[in-house]
Design a protein around this motif. Sequence first.
Motif, mmCIF file in Angstrom:
data_model
loop_
_atom_site.group_PDB
_atom_site.id
_atom_site.type_symbol
_atom_site.label_atom_id
_atom_site.label_comp_id
_atom_site.label_asym_id
_atom_site.label_seq_id
_atom_site.Cartn_x
_atom_site.Cartn_y
_atom_site.Cartn_z
ATOM 1 N N LEU A 137 32.012 -13.837 0.405
ATOM 2 C CA LEU A 137 31.163 -14.580 -0.528
ATOM 3 C C LEU A 137 30.473 -13.648 -1.516
ATOM 4 O O LEU A 137 30.308 -13.984 -2.691
ATOM 5 C CB LEU A 137 30.121 -15.401 0.242
ATOM 6 N N CYS B 179 30.910 -13.787 -5.494
ATOM 7 C CA CYS B 179 29.754 -13.825 -6.380
ATOM 8 C C CYS B 179 29.891 -12.799 -7.503
ATOM 9 O O CYS B 179 29.662 -13.113 -8.678
ATOM 10 C CB CYS B 179 28.478 -13.570 -5.583
ATOM 11 N N THR C 288 23.755 -18.026 -5.838
ATOM 12 C CA THR C 288 23.410 -18.687 -4.577
ATOM 13 C C THR C 288 24.475 -18.426 -3.525
ATOM 14 O O THR C 288 24.163 -18.193 -2.349
ATOM 15 C CB THR C 288 23.242 -20.202 -4.802
ATOM 16 N N ILE C 289 25.735 -18.447 -3.949
ATOM 17 C CA ILE C 289 26.827 -18.116 -3.031
ATOM 18 C C ILE C 289 26.678 -16.677 -2.540
ATOM 19 O O ILE C 289 26.844 -16.379 -1.348
ATOM 20 C CB ILE C 289 28.191 -18.313 -3.725
ATOM 21 N N THR D 93 23.888 -16.429 -0.013
ATOM 22 C CA THR D 93 24.369 -16.920 1.290
ATOM 23 C C THR D 93 25.204 -15.842 1.968
ATOM 24 O O THR D 93 25.094 -15.618 3.177
ATOM 25 C CB THR D 93 25.202 -18.199 1.100
ATOM 26 N N GLY E 158 20.570 -18.747 1.638
ATOM 27 C CA GLY E 158 21.207 -19.503 0.566
ATOM 28 C C GLY E 158 20.369 -20.691 0.126
ATOM 29 O O GLY E 158 20.245 -20.974 -1.076
#
Length: 203
Positions: free
Chosen positions: A50, A54, A91-92, A95, A111
Amino acid sequence: MIVLSSTQAMRRAILAIMAIPVAAVLALTHSVANTDSPTHLGVEVLGWTLIGFCIVGRTWCSLYIGGRKNETLVRHGPYSVVRNPLYLFSTIGATGIGLASGSIVVGLAVGTIVAIVHNAVIRREERFLSGKLGEKYERYLAGVPRWIPKIALWRDADLVTVRPTRVAITFLDAAWFAVAIPVFEVLDRLQDVGFIPVIALLP
């Protein structure tokens, strides 16, 4: 432009303040699974993935909007399917940072916190841009989702003017997300040898 600059400054300040207690919690907690277990490693790898997503995503967005956010309405590429792809990718990434600890709970918590802060910033930006760009922005608000991409809306531009400096700055800013990977690896080892106490185990 002044409004958006102050909004961005507020966002950074809020996230920086919230990072202190979050960092303290992360330092004193550990996932239920052992550091070298397949479960712990699997959650970590998901987090790393992730984070990479991002970094690539934010850099991709900057090809379309780099330095133009306050000047014009961008409706092509990632901005054709979701209004705030930079915030979505951030936000990803946040997280992913949480998941890099090996805990699903921490990943979801971090997140969610970042999403809430970004959502407040987005609403303020929308009010400002509605006043500045008028009806065409109102149509954009009505037709393109704020958070969840709608792939059917995709459209690209025949020509995109790229500002290399802005792209490089965005990439370097996003690359800081990757710092979480070695930090959590070191933290895990220090907890394993008892140098840092663990006060709670999280799923």
